[in-house]
Design a protein around this motif. Sequence first.
Motif, mmCIF file in Angstrom:
data_model
loop_
_atom_site.group_PDB
_atom_site.id
_atom_site.type_symbol
_atom_site.label_atom_id
_atom_site.label_comp_id
_atom_site.label_asym_id
_atom_site.label_seq_id
_atom_site.Cartn_x
_atom_site.Cartn_y
_atom_site.Cartn_z
ATOM 1 N N LYS A 101 33.531 45.348 -43.357
ATOM 2 C CA LYS A 101 32.369 46.181 -43.678
ATOM 3 C C LYS A 101 32.216 47.308 -42.661
ATOM 4 O O LYS A 101 31.925 48.456 -43.026
ATOM 5 N N ALA A 102 32.422 46.985 -41.386
ATOM 6 C CA ALA A 102 32.326 48.007 -40.344
ATOM 7 C C ALA A 102 33.335 49.124 -40.588
ATOM 8 O O ALA A 102 33.012 50.310 -40.446
ATOM 9 N N LEU A 103 34.551 48.754 -40.972
ATOM 10 C CA LEU A 103 35.590 49.761 -41.204
ATOM 11 C C LEU A 103 35.371 50.519 -42.501
ATOM 12 O O LEU A 103 35.784 51.672 -42.635
ATOM 13 N N GLU A 104 34.716 49.895 -43.475
ATOM 14 C CA GLU A 104 34.338 50.625 -44.688
ATOM 15 C C GLU A 104 33.309 51.700 -44.357
ATOM 16 O O GLU A 104 33.354 52.817 -44.891
ATOM 17 N N LEU A 105 32.375 51.375 -43.461
ATOM 18 C CA LEU A 105 31.328 52.327 -43.078
ATOM 19 C C LEU A 105 31.866 53.416 -42.154
ATOM 20 O O LEU A 105 31.423 54.560 -42.199
ATOM 21 N N ASP A 106 32.812 53.047 -41.285
ATOM 22 C CA ASP A 106 33.367 54.005 -40.331
ATOM 23 C C ASP A 106 34.829 53.636 -40.082
ATOM 24 O O ASP A 106 35.136 52.775 -39.248
ATOM 25 N N GLY A 107 35.721 54.292 -40.791
ATOM 26 C CA GLY A 107 37.144 53.976 -40.682
ATOM 27 C C GLY A 107 37.742 54.293 -39.331
ATOM 28 O O GLY A 107 38.849 53.856 -39.024
ATOM 29 N N SER A 108 37.032 55.061 -38.495
ATOM 30 C CA SER A 108 37.553 55.426 -37.175
ATOM 31 C C SER A 108 37.019 54.528 -36.065
ATOM 32 O O SER A 108 37.292 54.789 -34.886
ATOM 33 N N LEU A 109 36.262 53.492 -36.422
ATOM 34 C CA LEU A 109 35.654 52.626 -35.397
ATOM 35 C C LEU A 109 36.715 51.727 -34.771
ATOM 36 O O LEU A 109 37.163 50.742 -35.360
ATOM 37 N N LEU A 110 37.105 52.054 -33.555
ATOM 38 C CA LEU A 110 38.221 51.367 -32.902
ATOM 39 C C LEU A 110 37.895 49.910 -32.588
ATOM 40 O O LEU A 110 38.770 49.034 -32.678
ATOM 41 N N GLU A 111 36.646 49.636 -32.204
ATOM 42 C CA GLU A 111 36.288 48.258 -31.866
ATOM 43 C C GLU A 111 36.501 47.323 -33.056
ATOM 44 O O GLU A 111 37.014 46.209 -32.904
ATOM 45 N N ALA A 112 36.104 47.774 -34.237
ATOM 46 C CA ALA A 112 36.229 46.935 -35.428
ATOM 47 C C ALA A 112 37.698 46.703 -35.781
ATOM 48 O O ALA A 112 38.086 45.596 -36.169
ATOM 49 N N LEU A 113 38.534 47.735 -35.641
ATOM 50 C CA LEU A 113 39.961 47.593 -35.947
ATOM 51 C C LEU A 113 40.628 46.629 -34.968
ATOM 52 O O LEU A 113 41.438 45.781 -35.360
ATOM 53 N N PHE A 114 40.298 46.752 -33.702
ATOM 54 C CA PHE A 114 40.840 45.851 -32.674
ATOM 55 C C PHE A 114 40.434 44.407 -32.959
ATOM 56 O O PHE A 114 41.257 43.488 -32.926
ATOM 57 N N ASN A 115 39.151 44.216 -33.270
ATOM 58 C CA ASN A 115 38.657 42.862 -33.520
ATOM 59 C C ASN A 115 39.238 42.270 -34.802
ATOM 60 O O ASN A 115 39.461 41.063 -34.883
ATOM 61 N N ARG A 116 39.480 43.114 -35.805
ATOM 62 C CA ARG A 116 40.058 42.585 -37.040
ATOM 63 C C ARG A 116 41.495 42.106 -36.798
ATOM 64 O O ARG A 116 41.935 41.113 -37.384
ATOM 65 N N ALA A 117 42.231 42.807 -35.943
ATOM 66 C CA ALA A 117 43.577 42.350 -35.596
ATOM 67 C C ALA A 117 43.512 40.971 -34.936
ATOM 68 O O ALA A 117 44.331 40.091 -35.223
ATOM 69 N N LEU A 118 42.528 40.782 -34.062
ATOM 70 C CA LEU A 118 42.355 39.480 -33.418
ATOM 71 C C LEU A 118 41.990 38.411 -34.451
ATOM 72 O O LEU A 118 42.440 37.260 -34.355
#
Length: 531
Positions: free
Chosen positions: A286-303
Amino acid sequence: MKPTIYDEKEIRKYLLGDLHDTEQTRIEQRLVTDDEYFELLEVIEDELIDDYALEQLSEQEREQFEANFLTTLERRRKLKFAITLRSYTAKRAVAVEPQPSRGSALRGWLKRAFTPSRLKLATVLIIIVAVGLGIWRIFLYNSGARKEGDVEKGLAALRKAYGNGRPLEARISGFDYAPVAVTRGNEQDNIDYTARDCVERILLDAVDANPNPVAFHALGKLYLAERKFDKAIVQFEKALKGAPDNAQLHSDYGAALLETGKASRSSDESGKSLEQFARSFEHLNKALELDGSLLEALFNRALAHKEMMLPTLEEQDWRAYIEKDPDSNWANEARRNLKQLEEQKQNRLQSKEDVLDLFLSAYKNGDDERAWSVISKNKEAVSGKLIFEQLLNRYLDLSLKNASESDGGLQALSYAAKLETERAGDRYFSDPAHFYGLTSPAQRRALVEAQRLMSEGHKNYVQSRFKEAADSYSRARNFFRQAGDGPETSYAEYWMGFAIWNWRRRNRACACLSAWPSMAARARPQFVGQC
């Protein structure tokens, strides 16, 4: 009683950011505990703003004021008001003053400067300024502007507290990079606990005075950093009610659920951890849907993909992260995770039988390091190489054949579970290892069928036959439940839910391709063939 003496010059330097870290920390501690000291700081804040508006600061002080002082909305509003008021009073003074004759300008100015009417005008203007400032301060305090500044102040102190060592593997939004702090006893290395303890009072007061999403989010970050995950989740849920489309909030909520799942997996709540990982994944998406450039969310999703043993998706996220943020320390950490995945890929070149033989050889020789190396490098369930699942199937096969080696199979199973607990803090496998040793022949027959269906589900999943995979996992769940195997019932439900989620996602994508033929023309042929 002797009155307390305060160093006003020191407070002024603190506000301008002209003190060392140790001196700043000492002042911040005093601000939390000494109300008079805090009130004096507010007075000096106003004096600095007036000096800046009247252009009475040195060039260095002006630079420090603009860089270090104007960091909160409240201070910027104060400065804007002071400049506006100064402009207004200057215009009023010009309007009431008659123009002097050409030959007597100096004498006229001196005469007017000290006339009773001029003194009266100055007095009136001073009163106007004082009353205006008083009304303005009351209005701002009642509107919560002061507490908004307190939230920013608290978050700045929180980031500073964890500047040398982050408390979690997951990222908290707004935090700069720091390596994961090493835990020693109940505390972690490199954490500024003095600064952190000051933060809690500031943020609790801010929430009490102005309970809004910003304050709830900030308090949730504090609890998340303190590893008080349940409290953090409560605050994030409150914040989401008022700010459901805040991407950073969803990312932090996802991080809290991810870390909660890891903590639950290390205890006896194995089924609960799978649910928390799935919920974490939803909020990070959901965070990445709202802001595809949000690095924290991308990092956490990889984890999250890493914890859910989905290496292909994990690799995709790490590569996407490095592409978006190539030169940071966060990217270096992503590269280390990619290197681990590459090593795991090399291991996939071996057959699952070879992998199991390597483990059993290490087990028989008492080589814990080698045995753990095999376990840790073969954790992908869908490949069939997951050591624990292979050991479960081996034990079931031996026990149903009444083979004399069945006891040895159970011991190898317990040995693997012990290594998981000691080396990774993961107690998930301990429960099934203990349970399998107590099962009856009828239970073991149900478990054999359940394990067969899980393997079938994994094969379908790898081939992107998600609907068939979900059906296999569903039937496996029923057999696990029939055998009374609670942890593996939850495990099968997790895979079933993930297969259904992928199936629905693919169906939505196929619907888009049907509606937009031009999009289908650009899609990969193998993907179009699945629709």
